[in-house]
Design a protein around this motif. Structure first.
Motif, PDB file in Angstrom:
ATOM      1  N   ALA A 132      45.573  -9.961  90.262  1.00 59.91           N
ATOM      2  CA  ALA A 132      44.354  -9.543  90.416  1.00 59.91           C
ATOM      3  C   ALA A 132      43.343 -10.405  90.222  1.00 59.91           C
ATOM      4  O   ALA A 132      43.398 -11.281  89.485  1.00 59.91           O
ATOM      5  N   VAL A 133      42.113 -10.634  90.947  1.00 63.19           N
ATOM      6  CA  VAL A 133      41.165 -11.299  90.666  1.00 63.19           C
ATOM      7  C   VAL A 133      40.333 -10.634  89.614  1.00 63.19           C
ATOM      8  O   VAL A 133      40.237  -9.443  89.366  1.00 63.19           O
ATOM      9  N   ALA A 134      39.739 -11.322  88.665  1.00 63.28           N
ATOM     10  CA  ALA A 134      39.106 -11.146  87.447  1.00 63.28           C
ATOM     11  C   ALA A 134      37.724 -11.707  87.271  1.00 63.28           C
ATOM     12  O   ALA A 134      37.709 -12.569  86.647  1.00 63.28           O
ATOM     13  N   PRO A 135      36.812 -11.493  87.932  1.00 65.40           N
ATOM     14  CA  PRO A 135      35.390 -11.630  87.903  1.00 65.40           C
ATOM     15  C   PRO A 135      35.014 -11.990  86.539  1.00 65.40           C
ATOM     16  O   PRO A 135      33.902 -12.942  86.260  1.00 65.40           O
ATOM     17  N   MET A 136      35.224 -11.083  85.511  1.00 66.52           N
ATOM     18  CA  MET A 136      34.676 -11.156  84.223  1.00 66.52           C
ATOM     19  C   MET A 136      35.529 -11.909  83.357  1.00 66.52           C
ATOM     20  O   MET A 136      34.897 -12.498  82.462  1.00 66.52           O
ATOM     21  N   ALA A 137      36.711 -12.723  83.900  1.00 67.54           N
ATOM     22  CA  ALA A 137      37.329 -13.448  82.912  1.00 67.54           C
ATOM     23  C   ALA A 137      36.401 -15.100  82.812  1.00 67.54           C
ATOM     24  O   ALA A 137      35.899 -15.337  83.799  1.00 67.54           O
ATOM     25  N   GLY A 138      36.284 -15.636  81.871  1.00 69.93           N
ATOM     26  CA  GLY A 138      35.549 -16.795  81.424  1.00 69.93           C
ATOM     27  C   GLY A 138      34.176 -16.443  80.886  1.00 69.93           C
ATOM     28  O   GLY A 138      33.474 -17.201  80.935  1.00 69.93           O
ATOM     29  N   SER A 139      33.687 -15.092  80.789  1.00 71.18           N
ATOM     30  CA  SER A 139      32.573 -14.633  80.282  1.00 71.18           C
ATOM     31  C   SER A 139      32.855 -13.991  78.991  1.00 71.18           C
ATOM     32  O   SER A 139      33.945 -13.557  78.784  1.00 71.18           O
ATOM     33  N   GLU A 140      31.482 -13.968  78.231  1.00 68.92           N
ATOM     34  CA  GLU A 140      31.584 -13.144  77.040  1.00 68.92           C
ATOM     35  C   GLU A 140      30.440 -12.084  77.090  1.00 68.92           C
ATOM     36  O   GLU A 140      29.405 -12.411  77.246  1.00 68.92           O
ATOM     37  N   ILE A 141      30.975 -10.801  76.858  1.00 70.39           N
ATOM     38  CA  ILE A 141      30.244  -9.642  77.013  1.00 70.39           C
ATOM     39  C   ILE A 141      29.701  -8.907  75.488  1.00 70.39           C
ATOM     40  O   ILE A 141      30.829  -8.775  74.673  1.00 70.39           O
ATOM     41  N   ALA A 142      28.504  -8.648  75.316  1.00 70.38           N
ATOM     42  CA  ALA A 142      28.068  -7.913  74.045  1.00 70.38           C
ATOM     43  C   ALA A 142      27.964  -6.567  74.522  1.00 70.38           C
ATOM     44  O   ALA A 142      27.083  -6.400  75.371  1.00 70.38           O
ATOM     45  N   ILE A 143      28.822  -5.618  73.575  1.00 67.56           N
ATOM     46  CA  ILE A 143      28.636  -4.212  73.668  1.00 67.56           C
ATOM     47  C   ILE A 143      27.850  -3.817  72.538  1.00 67.56           C
ATOM     48  O   ILE A 143      28.275  -3.774  71.589  1.00 67.56           O
ATOM     49  N   ILE A 144      26.499  -3.326  72.542  1.00 64.69           N
ATOM     50  CA  ILE A 144      25.625  -2.904  71.710  1.00 64.69           C
ATOM     51  C   ILE A 144      25.580  -1.500  71.506  1.00 64.69           C
ATOM     52  O   ILE A 144      25.121  -0.630  72.601  1.00 64.69           O
ATOM     53  N   SER A 145      25.791  -0.880  70.423  1.00 68.61           N
ATOM     54  CA  SER A 145      25.485   0.592  70.160  1.00 68.61           C
ATOM     55  C   SER A 145      24.323   0.650  68.975  1.00 68.61           C
ATOM     56  O   SER A 145      24.150  -0.669  68.104  1.00 68.61           O
ATOM     57  N   PRO A 146      23.460   1.544  69.177  1.00 66.71           N
ATOM     58  CA  PRO A 146      22.515   1.721  68.216  1.00 66.71           C
ATOM     59  C   PRO A 146      22.926   1.383  66.775  1.00 66.71           C
ATOM     60  O   PRO A 146      22.092   1.018  65.646  1.00 66.71           O
ATOM     61  N   THR A 147      24.165   1.936  66.353  1.00 71.77           N
ATOM     62  CA  THR A 147      24.553   1.874  64.811  1.00 71.77           C
ATOM     63  C   THR A 147      26.115   1.947  64.990  1.00 71.77           C
ATOM     64  O   THR A 147      26.555   2.013  66.127  1.00 71.77           O
ATOM     65  N   LEU A 148      26.576   1.312  63.763  1.00 71.61           N
ATOM     66  CA  LEU A 148      27.961   1.304  63.829  1.00 71.61           C
ATOM     67  C   LEU A 148      28.575   2.856  63.214  1.00 71.61           C
ATOM     68  O   LEU A 148      29.802   3.097  63.001  1.00 71.61           O
ATOM     69  N   ALA A 149      27.713   3.681  62.857  1.00 71.01           N
ATOM     70  CA  ALA A 149      28.168   4.824  62.308  1.00 71.01           C
ATOM     71  C   ALA A 149      28.486   5.841  63.398  1.00 71.01           C
ATOM     72  O   ALA A 149      28.525   5.715  64.590  1.00 71.01           O
ATOM     73  N   ARG A 150      29.210   7.025  62.910  1.00 66.86           N
ATOM     74  CA  ARG A 150      29.895   7.934  63.809  1.00 66.86           C
ATOM     75  C   ARG A 150      28.900   8.577  64.746  1.00 66.86           C
ATOM     76  O   ARG A 150      29.117   9.420  65.896  1.00 66.86           O
ATOM     77  N   HIS A 151      27.704   8.395  64.409  1.00 67.50           N
ATOM     78  CA  HIS A 151      26.811   9.413  65.238  1.00 67.50           C
ATOM     79  C   HIS A 151      26.553   8.830  66.598  1.00 67.50           C
ATOM     80  O   HIS A 151      26.211   9.461  67.333  1.00 67.50           O
ATOM     81  N   HIS A 152      26.898   7.327  66.827  1.00 71.55           N
ATOM     82  CA  HIS A 152      26.497   6.563  67.673  1.00 71.55           C
ATOM     83  C   HIS A 152      27.831   6.032  68.570  1.00 71.55           C
ATOM     84  O   HIS A 152      28.086   5.999  69.588  1.00 71.55           O
ATOM     85  N   LEU A 153      28.644   5.425  67.633  1.00 71.06           N
ATOM     86  CA  LEU A 153      29.819   4.404  68.064  1.00 71.06           C
ATOM     87  C   LEU A 153      30.796   5.077  68.982  1.00 71.06           C
ATOM     88  O   LEU A 153      30.996   4.685  70.112  1.00 71.06           O
ATOM     89  N   PRO A 154      31.670   6.139  68.408  1.00 71.77           N
ATOM     90  CA  PRO A 154      32.628   6.778  69.210  1.00 71.77           C
ATOM     91  C   PRO A 154      32.042   7.597  70.219  1.00 71.77           C
ATOM     92  O   PRO A 154      30.641   8.063  69.984  1.00 71.77           O
ATOM     93  N   HIS A 155      32.393   7.843  71.269  1.00 75.11           N
ATOM     94  CA  HIS A 155      33.399   7.216  71.696  1.00 75.11           C
ATOM     95  C   HIS A 155      33.182   6.307  73.080  1.00 75.11           C
ATOM     96  O   HIS A 155      34.171   5.705  73.357  1.00 75.11           O
ATOM     97  N   ALA A 156      32.025   6.496  73.503  1.00 74.66           N
ATOM     98  CA  ALA A 156      31.605   5.840  74.576  1.00 74.66           C
ATOM     99  C   ALA A 156      31.621   4.103  74.722  1.00 74.66           C
ATOM    100  O   ALA A 156      32.564   3.650  75.324  1.00 74.66           O
ATOM    101  N   ALA A 157      31.235   3.715  73.462  1.00 73.34           N
ATOM    102  CA  ALA A 157      31.248   2.170  73.245  1.00 73.34           C
ATOM    103  C   ALA A 157      32.596   1.809  73.217  1.00 73.34           C
ATOM    104  O   ALA A 157      32.992   0.848  73.686  1.00 73.34           O
ATOM    105  N   CYS A 158      33.499   2.471  72.240  1.00 77.35           N
ATOM    106  CA  CYS A 158      34.977   2.054  72.303  1.00 77.35           C
ATOM    107  C   CYS A 158      35.587   2.190  73.620  1.00 77.35           C
ATOM    108  O   CYS A 158      36.406   1.178  73.868  1.00 77.35           O
TER     109      CYS A 158
END
Length: 307
Positions: free
Chosen positions: A64-90
Motif C-alpha cells: 500500500a502507498v504510505a504518504p505519511m512514511a518518512g515524516s514525523e508527527i507530534a500528537i499533543i494532549s493538554p496534559t498527560l493526566a487521565r483527564h485528557h490523555l485517554p482514549h482519543a490521543a492514544c
C-alpha cells in the motif's frame, strides 16, 4: 523522487523483498515483526514501484502507498493526566501508525483547565521539530476556541481535533480541524469514530502532500532517506540503540537517537557524496531527550553562501 510504501507479508522469503529494495536503490524506513508477519515501511524510486508490486504479488504480500512514511508527527494532549490523555490521543496515535506514520505523543505541562492551561517555549520548540502537529482537544466548543493560544504561533502545520464541528476559520493558527474526536471514556472503535479517524488521515496526507510540493520549489540538498541510510551505514553506535527507528526520517532531515554531547561530532563527519554532513545540514541538540536533530539545508542555501 521516492515513493513511500508499506509491505505486509510473511517472514518466509522476506530477504527477497529486502534485496530487491536494495538493488533498486531504495531504503527500508522501518521494520517490525509480529509473530510470523513482517511489516516494512520502505521508499523506492517512483519509476520502480511496479517491480516492488510484482515481487509483493509473488510473495502473496500486501502493498500500500504510505504518504505519511518518512515524516514525523507530534500528537499533543493538554496534559498527560487521565483527564485528557485517554482514549482519543492514544487511539489516534495507534491509527496513524497503520498508515506508516512515525508519531510522538507529547503532553503539555499546564493543560488541566481553561484557566490554567499553557505552553512553554521549550514545548513549542519540541513540537516544531516535527513535520505536523495534531492537537487533540476535548468536547466543548468554547474550550477548544479559548485554547487556540496553545498553537496560534506554532511554525509547522497544525491540525486540531475535537468533538463538535467548528469552522477552521474560528481557530486562529490552525491549518485544519477534524471533528468527531472528543474526549470519551471508551476506545474509538465504532463507525463514527473510525470515519473521523479516516478524515484525520486524509487531512494529514493532504497537508503533507502540500508541504512536499512546496518543498520542491526549494528542495533539500539531499533526500532525508539518503541521510538516514548514510548514518546507519557509517555510525556503528546506531546498532546499539534499542529505541524504535533509531534514525527517524523527517521531510527535511532526521532525528538521531544518540546523545548530542557524545555523538554530535561523529554525526557531523558522516560523508554523503564526498561532503561531510555538517557541510550540507544544520546539526543541533533536540529538545527530545538531548537527541541529535539534523536539518538538511535547501538548495537556495548554496546561493546565499556564495554571496
Amino acid at each position: 523522487m521516492y515513493e513511500s510504501l508499506i509491505f505486509t507479508g510473511g517472514v518466509h522469503k522476506s530477504e527477497e523483498i529486502k534485496e530487491l529494495i536494495e538493488d533498486l536503490g531504495g531504503f527500508i524506513l522501518q521494520e517490525s515483526i509480529q509473530q510470523m508477519e513482517l511489516v516494512l515501511n520502505l521508499a523506492v524510486p517512483i519509476e520502480d514501484v511496479d517491480k516492488i508490486e510484482e515481487k509483493s504479488h509473488e510473495l502473496l504480500a500486501k502493498l500500500a502507498v504510505a504518504p505519511m512514511a518518512g515524516s514525523e508527527i507530534a500528537i499533543i494532549s493538554p496534559t498527560l493526566a487521565r483527564h485528557h490523555l485517554p482514549h482519543a490521543a492514544c487511539d489516534i496515535s495507534e491509527y496513524l501508525r497503520e498508515f506508516g506514520a512515525k508519531d510522538n505523543m507529547i503532553g503539555l505541562a499546564r493543560g488541566d483547565g481553561k484557566g490554567t492551561s499553557g505552553i512553554t517555549e521549550n514545548e513549542k520548540s519540541l513540537i516544531e521539530e516535527h513535520d505536523i502537529a495534531v492537537f487533540v482537544l476535548g468536547s466543548f466548543e468554547n474550550c477548544i476556541k479559548e485554547k487556540s493560544f496553545l498553537y496560534d504561533d506554532i511554525d509547522i502545520p497544525v491540525i486540531v481535533t475535537g468533538a463538535p464541528d467548528i469552522p477552521v476559520e474560528e481557530l486562529p493558527g490552525a491549518d485544519a480541524y477534524v471533528g468527531g474526536l472528543g474526549r470519551i471514556p471508551r476506545r474509538l472503535r465504532r463507525g463514527p469514530d473510525v470515519r473521523a479517524l479516516d478524515k484525520l488521515v486524509e487531512t494529514i496526507e493532504q497537508i503533507l502532500g502540500d508541504k512536499k510540493r512546496e518543498m520542491t520549489l526549494d528542495a533539500p540538498l539531499v533526500p532525508s532517506i539518503v541521510v538516514k541510510n548514510a548514518i546507519e551505514n557509517q555510525v556503528d553506535e546506531i546498532k546499539d540503540v534499542i529505541s524504535p527507528t533509531p534514525v527517524t526520517s523527517q521531510l527535511d532531515g532526521v532525528r538521531v537517537k544518540l546523545n548530542y554531547d557524545k555523538y554530535a561530532d561523529l554525526i557531523a563527519n558522516v560523508v554523503i557524496d564526498g561532503k561531510k554532513l555538517s557541510e550540507i545540514a544544520e546539526i543541533k541538540k533536540s529538545f527530545m531527550y538531548d537527541y541529535i536533530l539534523v536539518k538538511i539545508n535547501s538548495e537556495s542555501s548554496l546561493v546565499e553562501n556564495s554571496n
